[in-house]
Design a protein around this motif. Structure first.
Motif, PDB file in Angstrom:
ATOM      1  N   GLN A 167       0.824  -1.204   0.000  1.00 10.83           N
ATOM      2  CA  GLN A 167       0.000   0.000   0.000  1.00 10.83           C
ATOM      3  C   GLN A 167       0.871   1.272   0.000  1.00 10.83           C
ATOM      4  O   GLN A 167       0.572   2.260  -0.665  1.00 10.83           O
ATOM      5  CB  GLN A 167      -0.897  -0.057   1.257  1.00 10.83           C
ATOM      6  N   SER A 168       1.996   1.200   0.727  1.00 11.66           N
ATOM      7  CA  SER A 168       2.813   2.404   0.909  1.00 11.66           C
ATOM      8  C   SER A 168       3.428   2.911  -0.398  1.00 11.66           C
ATOM      9  O   SER A 168       3.819   4.068  -0.489  1.00 11.66           O
ATOM     10  CB  SER A 168       3.902   2.146   1.948  1.00 11.66           C
ATOM     11  N   PHE A 169       3.470   2.057  -1.436  1.00 12.95           N
ATOM     12  CA  PHE A 169       4.032   2.510  -2.711  1.00 12.95           C
ATOM     13  C   PHE A 169       3.164   3.573  -3.383  1.00 12.95           C
ATOM     14  O   PHE A 169       3.630   4.324  -4.235  1.00 12.95           O
ATOM     15  CB  PHE A 169       4.232   1.321  -3.675  1.00 12.95           C
ATOM     16  N   SER A 170       1.893   3.628  -2.988  1.00 12.22           N
ATOM     17  CA  SER A 170       1.038   4.632  -3.633  1.00 12.22           C
ATOM     18  C   SER A 170       0.913   5.901  -2.773  1.00 12.22           C
ATOM     19  O   SER A 170       0.166   6.804  -3.110  1.00 12.22           O
ATOM     20  CB  SER A 170      -0.347   4.045  -3.921  1.00 12.22           C
ATOM     21  N   GLU A 171       1.645   5.941  -1.677  1.00 11.58           N
ATOM     22  CA  GLU A 171       1.578   7.146  -0.844  1.00 11.58           C
ATOM     23  C   GLU A 171       2.668   8.138  -1.214  1.00 11.58           C
ATOM     24  O   GLU A 171       3.705   7.766  -1.739  1.00 11.58           O
ATOM     25  CB  GLU A 171       1.680   6.753   0.640  1.00 11.58           C
ATOM     26  N   GLU A 172       2.383   9.402  -0.912  1.00 16.94           N
ATOM     27  CA  GLU A 172       3.326  10.486  -1.243  1.00 16.94           C
ATOM     28  C   GLU A 172       4.552  10.464  -0.341  1.00 16.94           C
ATOM     29  O   GLU A 172       4.411  10.319   0.884  1.00 16.94           O
ATOM     30  CB  GLU A 172       2.630  11.848  -1.021  1.00 16.94           C
ATOM     31  N   PRO A 173       5.758  10.615  -0.913  1.00 21.17           N
ATOM     32  CA  PRO A 173       6.948  10.706  -0.057  1.00 21.17           C
ATOM     33  C   PRO A 173       6.911  11.947   0.840  1.00 21.17           C
ATOM     34  O   PRO A 173       6.325  12.962   0.474  1.00 21.17           O
ATOM     35  CB  PRO A 173       8.087  10.851  -1.072  1.00 21.17           C
ATOM     36  N   LEU A 180      14.245   0.316   7.956  1.00 22.40           N
ATOM     37  CA  LEU A 180      13.095   1.220   7.863  1.00 22.40           C
ATOM     38  C   LEU A 180      12.484   1.089   6.478  1.00 22.40           C
ATOM     39  O   LEU A 180      13.209   1.097   5.477  1.00 22.40           O
ATOM     40  CB  LEU A 180      13.539   2.670   8.081  1.00 22.40           C
ATOM     41  N   TYR A 181      11.165   0.969   6.442  1.00 19.30           N
ATOM     42  CA  TYR A 181      10.436   0.927   5.168  1.00 19.30           C
ATOM     43  C   TYR A 181       9.597   2.188   5.028  1.00 19.30           C
ATOM     44  O   TYR A 181       9.526   3.005   5.952  1.00 19.30           O
ATOM     45  CB  TYR A 181       9.479  -0.270   5.151  1.00 19.30           C
ATOM     46  N   GLY A 220      12.753   4.877   3.533  1.00 18.53           N
ATOM     47  CA  GLY A 220      13.354   3.601   3.935  1.00 18.53           C
ATOM     48  C   GLY A 220      14.861   3.674   4.015  1.00 18.53           C
ATOM     49  O   GLY A 220      15.513   4.455   3.302  1.00 18.53           O
ATOM     50  N   GLN A 221      15.415   2.848   4.883  1.00 15.69           N
ATOM     51  CA  GLN A 221      16.851   2.852   5.101  1.00 15.69           C
ATOM     52  C   GLN A 221      17.178   1.597   5.889  1.00 15.69           C
ATOM     53  O   GLN A 221      16.398   1.166   6.734  1.00 15.69           O
ATOM     54  CB  GLN A 221      17.240   4.091   5.941  1.00 15.69           C
ATOM     55  N   TYR A 222      18.337   1.030   5.570  1.00 16.34           N
ATOM     56  CA  TYR A 222      18.864  -0.032   6.429  1.00 16.34           C
ATOM     57  C   TYR A 222      20.149   0.501   7.017  1.00 16.34           C
ATOM     58  O   TYR A 222      20.937   1.162   6.304  1.00 16.34           O
ATOM     59  CB  TYR A 222      19.161  -1.303   5.618  1.00 16.34           C
ATOM     60  N   PHE A 223      20.399   0.270   8.295  1.00 12.53           N
ATOM     61  CA  PHE A 223      21.733   0.594   8.802  1.00 12.53           C
ATOM     62  C   PHE A 223      22.141  -0.308   9.945  1.00 12.53           C
ATOM     63  O   PHE A 223      21.308  -0.863  10.662  1.00 12.53           O
ATOM     64  CB  PHE A 223      21.876   2.074   9.183  1.00 12.53           C
ATOM     65  N   ALA A 224      23.472  -0.479  10.037  1.00  9.24           N
ATOM     66  CA  ALA A 224      24.071  -1.262  11.118  1.00  9.24           C
ATOM     67  C   ALA A 224      25.267  -0.459  11.624  1.00  9.24           C
ATOM     68  O   ALA A 224      26.028   0.099  10.826  1.00  9.24           O
ATOM     69  CB  ALA A 224      24.534  -2.620  10.590  1.00  9.24           C
TER      70      ALA A 224
END
Ligand SMILES: C[S@@+](CC[C@H](N)C(=O)[O-])C[C@H]1O[C@@H](n2cnc3c(N)ncnc32)[C@H](O)[C@@H]1O
Length: 491
Positions: free
Chosen positions: A26-32, A314-315, A323-327
């Motif tokens: 669903q989140s793909f159709s939401e505004e950034p 993060l999505y 979204g972001q991935y971090f370690a």
């Protein structure tokens, strides 16, 4: 939005929870959404000229970001703890008034409500505060990495994959040139290094170098040198899918594999440059396991002396951004304590520019430099002229005293400051590149009335709400515009 089937199959495996999978789709159709990161060093200077942070936060409806779970960082309270303190405990009036608390705890990252701002006639990318370098526009989830790096004001930092510069500017704001802190901001792709350099100019840090080098070359020169390293690696960019059609079109499984190989190559060089007890942060803006958790496992295998401090994914649907991935890892060993030192500046000429930088950047002078601290003069048609970057230095007063002592052969000398409010139409006029009229009462400065003339005349710096915007030449009650052509607003 049409998403590649293979991508969807790969993503499906990441979600065991059906509900969350639906939210993800669903989140793909939401505004950034976007955020801004405040340049607290500029803010501090602007306050001396009457700028009110609390009014600004209120007027723009700025929403503080981040509510961390701090329990994963008990050993060192560090910045995460401080951010929590300010969000929960420090009263607003104290934030505004106490310079000590302000120095230690100011919240820098905010989410913006752009539709609200639009209703107020404000566009964050075209605003005098933006031009003055008071803030940097950034994806809110990308902003989450740097606060977890436990950056101390005296750290020796390296951002290995830095353009366009969001995270670099976030790091630089946490450093103090007077205590020896600095950032080497590196970008591998030349054209992108130029953009990074322009962004660095706007933000105005004297302890930041922008270079265009390969990670391998840096690793050969600086083994064990940096106490904080960020590898915000080039990746398959799935976090860009909502913003960029090209990112979707360029995506393939082969790209994911290729990126993972390159990430390891870059990280290997980062391992070499991290000093004992230092911190390494690895991040991507993609959702692929291959480029995220698999790389984290590989880092742990390669470095048994690294301890994972935290890891986060993060999505779109569980963060305010793309979204972001971090370690984040800590290398074993004792970190050297802060050294007693005095701030000194170095002035040096490179081609047609003269720079002034905090001397701790000296080890980088021989690299492929785009910027070393503040550009103070550039060669004009007839003589050396002030560089636009000078007007943007966060420590303008200190830098100016150096500039005046180390003047090249030139008649250029700053005489006046002009103070306008952002509501004044002349601010926009100036940014459009027009000449503007100025009244005597708006002028402050060291110049005298020229004998026999009715008006003051000389090089001037224009401020908007206490924030320097750029230079001009004052004569007969008019300011001739020196705002660089490439930066001027288009009508
Ligand atoms: C995710 S972006 C960095 C974003 C940046 N950290 C920010 O906050 O604005 C990754 C960067 O790595 C650069 N890059 C590409 N190939 C590289 C390589 N082999 N080594 C290092 N950096 C590389 C890209 O040009 C790109 O600017």
């Amino acid at each position: 939005m049409h998403l590649p089937e293979v991508f969807l199959e790969r993503m499906r495996k990441l979600f065991s929870d059906e509900e969350e999978w639906k939210q993800f789709l669903q989140s793909f159709s939401e505004e950034p959404k976007r955020g801004i990161r405040v340049n607290t060093q500029k803010l501090r200077e602007a306050k001396k000229h009457g700028f009110s942070f609390s009014d600004w936060k209120k007027d723009w409806n700025l929403i503080p970001l981040f509510s961390f779970n701090y329990s994963d960082c008990e050993e060192e309270k560090g910045e995460r703890g401080l951010v929590e303190d300010i969000q929960n405990n420090v009263p607003e009036d104290l934030q505004e008034n106490s310079s000590e608390i302000l120095e230690k705890t100011e919240v820098r990252e905010f989410l913006v409500d752009e539709s609200y701002l639009a209703s107020q006639g404000i566009t964050i990318g075209r605003d005098p505060y933006h031009e003055a370098g008071l803030y940097y526009i950034q994806d809110p989830s990308a902003m989450e990495v740097v606060p977890h790096m436990e950056i101390r004001p005296f750290d020796r930092c390296l951002d290995l994959c830095a353009a366009p510069g969001g995270k670099s500017m976030q790091i630089a704001d946490r450093l103090d040139s007077k205590r020896g802190g600095f950032l080497l901001s590196n970008e591998y792709v030349g054209e992108r290094a130029r953009i990074l350099s322009k962004n660095a100019e706007r933000m105005g840090y004297a302890n930041l170098s922008v270079v265009n080098e390969s990670p391998a070359h840096l690793a050969a020169l600086y083994p064990g040198f940096f106490s904080r390293i960020l590898v915000d690696a080039p990746c398959s960019g799935e976090g860009m899918f909502r913003k960029s059609k090209e990112a979707v079109e360029d995506w393939s499984e082969e790209l994911v594999e290729k990126c993972a190989l390159r990430q390891k190559e870059i990280l290997r060089e980062a391992f070499t440059m991290l000093r004992e007890g230092g911190i390494l942060a690895y991040s991507t803006c993609t959702f692929e396991r291959t480029e995220n958790e698999d790389i984290r496992e590989w880092i742990e295998r390669e470095n048994p002396d690294y301890r994972l401090l935290m890891e986060k994914r993060l999505y779109f649907h569980n963060s305010s951004g793309e979204g972001q991935y971090f370690a984040v890892f800590k290398k074993s060993g004792e970190e050297p304590a802060e050294e007693e030192r005095e701030l000194s500046y170095t002035v040096f000429q490179k081609n047609k520019m003269i720079f002034c930088y905090a001397s701790q950047l000296r080890p980088f002078s021989e690299l492929k430099l785009f910027r070393q601290g503040i550009s103070i003069y550039e060669e004009g048609k007839k003589e050396w002229e002030y560089s636009h970057g000078l007007s943007h230095a966060v420590d303008l007063k200190d830098i100016f005293s150096i500039v005046e002592q180390r003047r090249p052969k030139t008649k250029y000398s700053l005489l006046y400051s002009l103070f306008l409010k952002r509501t004044d139409r002349r601010v926009e006029d100036y940014l459009l590149g027009n000449e503007i009229g100025v009244e005597e009462k708006e002028i402050e400065g060291i110049g005298e009335l020229i004998e026999g003339k009715e008006h003051k005349a000389g090089i001037s710096i224009l401020y908007c709400d206490g924030l320097p915007l750029g230079f001009g030449y004052l004569r007969n009650g008019r300011l001739r515009n020196f705002y660089p052509k490439g930066l001027r607003y288009k009508k």
